[in-house]
Design a protein around this motif. Structure first.
Motif, mmCIF file in Angstrom:
data_model
loop_
_atom_site.group_PDB
_atom_site.id
_atom_site.type_symbol
_atom_site.label_atom_id
_atom_site.label_comp_id
_atom_site.label_asym_id
_atom_site.label_seq_id
_atom_site.Cartn_x
_atom_site.Cartn_y
_atom_site.Cartn_z
ATOM 1 N N GLY A 183 -2.435 -15.546 -8.805
ATOM 2 C CA GLY A 183 -3.311 -15.957 -9.895
ATOM 3 C C GLY A 183 -3.488 -14.723 -10.767
ATOM 4 N N GLY A 184 -4.546 -13.970 -10.532
ATOM 5 C CA GLY A 184 -4.723 -12.690 -11.211
ATOM 6 C C GLY A 184 -3.885 -11.589 -10.581
ATOM 7 N N GLU A 208 4.121 -18.740 -8.515
ATOM 8 C CA GLU A 208 3.189 -19.305 -9.494
ATOM 9 C C GLU A 208 3.562 -20.749 -9.797
ATOM 10 O OE1 GLU A 208 3.637 -16.791 -12.979
ATOM 11 O OE2 GLU A 208 1.543 -16.174 -12.793
ATOM 12 N N PRO A 209 2.587 -21.555 -10.218
ATOM 13 C CA PRO A 209 2.943 -22.867 -10.763
ATOM 14 C C PRO A 209 3.696 -22.676 -12.087
ATOM 15 C CG PRO A 209 0.578 -22.732 -10.261
ATOM 16 C CD PRO A 209 1.125 -21.337 -10.202
ATOM 17 N N ASP A 214 2.035 -16.968 -16.265
ATOM 18 C CA ASP A 214 1.753 -15.712 -16.980
ATOM 19 C C ASP A 214 2.391 -14.503 -16.301
ATOM 20 O OD1 ASP A 214 -0.413 -16.588 -15.141
ATOM 21 O OD2 ASP A 214 -1.168 -14.566 -15.493
ATOM 22 N N THR A 215 2.362 -14.464 -14.973
ATOM 23 C CA THR A 215 2.952 -13.305 -14.301
ATOM 24 C C THR A 215 4.478 -13.366 -14.366
ATOM 25 O OG1 THR A 215 1.026 -13.149 -12.851
ATOM 26 C CG2 THR A 215 2.997 -11.983 -12.145
ATOM 27 N N TYR A 216 5.033 -14.569 -14.295
ATOM 28 C CA TYR A 216 6.480 -14.751 -14.442
ATOM 29 C C TYR A 216 6.946 -14.218 -15.801
ATOM 30 C CZ TYR A 216 10.939 -17.214 -15.013
ATOM 31 O OH TYR A 216 12.248 -17.528 -15.241
ATOM 32 N N ILE A 257 9.194 -13.308 -9.359
ATOM 33 C CA ILE A 257 8.149 -14.329 -9.350
ATOM 34 C C ILE A 257 8.857 -15.684 -9.341
ATOM 35 C CG2 ILE A 257 6.136 -15.281 -10.541
ATOM 36 C CD1 ILE A 257 5.707 -12.383 -9.653
ATOM 37 N N LEU A 258 8.575 -16.501 -8.338
ATOM 38 C CA LEU A 258 9.181 -17.828 -8.213
ATOM 39 C C LEU A 258 8.220 -18.869 -8.794
ATOM 40 C CD1 LEU A 258 10.349 -17.413 -4.481
ATOM 41 C CD2 LEU A 258 11.584 -16.770 -6.581
ATOM 42 N N LEU A 259 8.777 -19.916 -9.362
ATOM 43 C CA LEU A 259 7.952 -20.960 -9.974
ATOM 44 C C LEU A 259 8.101 -22.286 -9.231
ATOM 45 C CD1 LEU A 259 8.638 -20.263 -13.767
ATOM 46 C CD2 LEU A 259 6.676 -19.515 -12.401
ATOM 47 N N VAL A 260 7.022 -23.024 -9.125
ATOM 48 C CA VAL A 260 7.056 -24.351 -8.500
ATOM 49 C C VAL A 260 6.383 -25.364 -9.417
ATOM 50 C CG1 VAL A 260 7.207 -23.589 -6.092
ATOM 51 C CG2 VAL A 260 4.957 -23.801 -7.177
#
Lengths: 320, 320
Positions: A183-184, A208-209, A214-216, A257-260
């Motif tokens: 998250g943060g 991250e979703p 944002d981090t991605y 950073i992986l996204l789901v």
């Protein structure tokens, strides 16, 4: 905070582990053949959903509150949070007899609001789409003289969250990869420091979703990108920008950073409940979702997954 | 089996623990402040819902199958079960390459049937209200030459189930009481032998649904009372009579059989899920239900609760 990165090392994380021991549980690490077969890797789950307050947040919150010392703690604490951090701050404050004020979004899950109130905290609600919780939190702190407990962007918070990986690697020393929800970035930053210190070749991934990437984006550009308030089901991961302190740590230690997707998150919550018999909240399930849906790069046999929390209304759960 | 009671002691249970180690998990013991506050005691939960196959049944089934020896196991095994024992026998048989045939009620929870089939077992269904599973099981055994794996009334099964209490007391030595769900009585009998041997003053309680009170009635009369097929939601506890071997052990070691209502069971499943973040099936939640609803006698500060399983369809769960 100045722009200079504060030093947080394994020493601070080990001290935090000692400090929070009276309050935080040592959560179990679970395994499951069905998950392994479905995912094609051997997965180990660090179950922070069984943690005091139902999430890892008690680690950072109690490390912060206990680090304040009795004189400062006596003036009370304040925090802004989508729920889990609020509950954790309420529990940590209650454990030392300090007053707590929590700034929570008006649409936070009912279970989180009720659980926070049960620990004697005062609650101030705000409109997530119109007001900035940071400003409200700072105003309350200024007016009351209470200390603001940052949800992620502070060395004490980060060191506390890092104790999750410390325990995880004590229980399972030979992981190839560690996957942590972002998250943060407090949990990921803290865990990455502990993990890289204990096992330098461990591959570390944030998850991250897609809707809260944002981090991605920041990882790709090298800058702390800000996104509009995301609508993800994963209400604990709705931060709109990585932290000033957490982001450089994440950049240095994390491979990717992986996204789901939202559907992948929901399917994973269902899988964990029906097959592994535990309840993860959507935010808490994203790292498992990444492994279950093949987002890991090749070459990883043993994956460590942090289930970061389990606070979800059963009524909401029944909907998916 | 003759009427004479076979000797099952802590030695057999320790041997079983060694024998089943490659297959069965050492399940965690969890605690929770919310539960303690609601129940008025300190509760410790031995979570067999996280066990291989989702219930404690793998302990007895694998101890039985491994005790057969390779020559007998090669001829295959057969079992009758409302589901959890079936799944356990399928897993145990699969682990030694033995064929398994399972006799299951036509209305068994779908999750249990599917999980059993996934382990390569052949499934024979029957009508729970018209046919006797024991007869079908014996017929299949006779026709195929396979060995019948008894769900509770056999020394190997009982010794296997007793490893639950062995591990529980290794993790939490100073319990005042131990509460165990009762169907046919294998888990309670085995746990009572282990517990009385390790800690003779431990107070041991069985817990049954009010609707399936055959052991309660038998405990009162001293005879193995038989009841009509009970309609309890707790489908794993629908045995109609205590076992010939289990009952004398239970009479000797157990202080009382506690009863819980269907509503108390449902409320407890909800509490465990929403507050403790784990899924117990109705049968698996009865011991927790007894503690949560004040069924324990006075004078108990630390209660050990066996959560015996977690196999419940999510669709069924959503209904309550």
């Amino acid at each position: 905070m100045s722009g200079e990165e504060p030093a947080i090392g394994i020493g601070e994380i080990r001290e935090a582990a000692e400090r929070i021991r009276p309050l935080a549980h040592r959560t179990p690490v679970l395994t499951n053949r069905s998950f392994d077969q479905a995912a094609g890797v051997r997965a180990y789950f660090k179950c922070e959903n069984f943690q005091r307050g139902g999430s890892f947040k008690i680690r950072g919150a109690s490390n912060f509150v206990y680090s304040l010392g009795p004189d400062k703690a006596r003036r009370g604490v304040v925090a802004y949070s989508s729920g889990n951090h609020a509950q954790a701050v309420a529990i940590a404050a209650e454990s030392v007899g300090a007053a707590a004020t929590l700034v929570m979004p008006a649409d936070a899950p009912r279970s989180k609001v009720e659980a926070t109130r049960a620990h004697g905290a005062a609650i101030v609600t705000y409109d997530r789409f119109k007001e900035r919780r940071e400003e409200i939190g700072r105003r309350v702190a200024k007016e009351s003289g209470a200390e603001l407990v940052p949800p992620y962007d502070h060395p004490w918070t980060i060191a506390g969250q890092g104790t999750t990986a410390l325990e995880f690697l004590e229980a399972e020393a030979d992981l190839d990869a560690l996957l942590v929800p972002v998250g943060g970035g407090g949990l990921l930053a803290g865990c990455s420091i502990a993990a890289k210190s204990i096992k330098p070749d461990l591959r570390i991934f944030g998850v991250e979703p897609e809707l809260a990437n944002d981090t991605y984006l920041s990882f790709a550009s090298g800058l702390r990108e800000e996104i509009p308030m995301p609508a993800t089901l994963a209400d604990g991961l709705r931060a709109t920008q990585p932290g000033a302190i957490t982001f450089p740590i994440i950049r240095r230690n994390v491979e990717a950073i992986l996204l789901v997707s939202e559907d992948e998150i929901k399917a994973t919550v269902r899988f964990l409940l029906s097959r592994m018999k535990f309840l993860a909240e959507p935010s808490g399930a994203v790292a498992a979702a990444a492994v279950l849906h093949g987002k890991l790069p090749a070459g990883i046999a043993k994956a460590g997954i942090v289930i970061s929390g389990g606070n979800v209304d059963l009524e909401e759960l029944a909907r998916y």
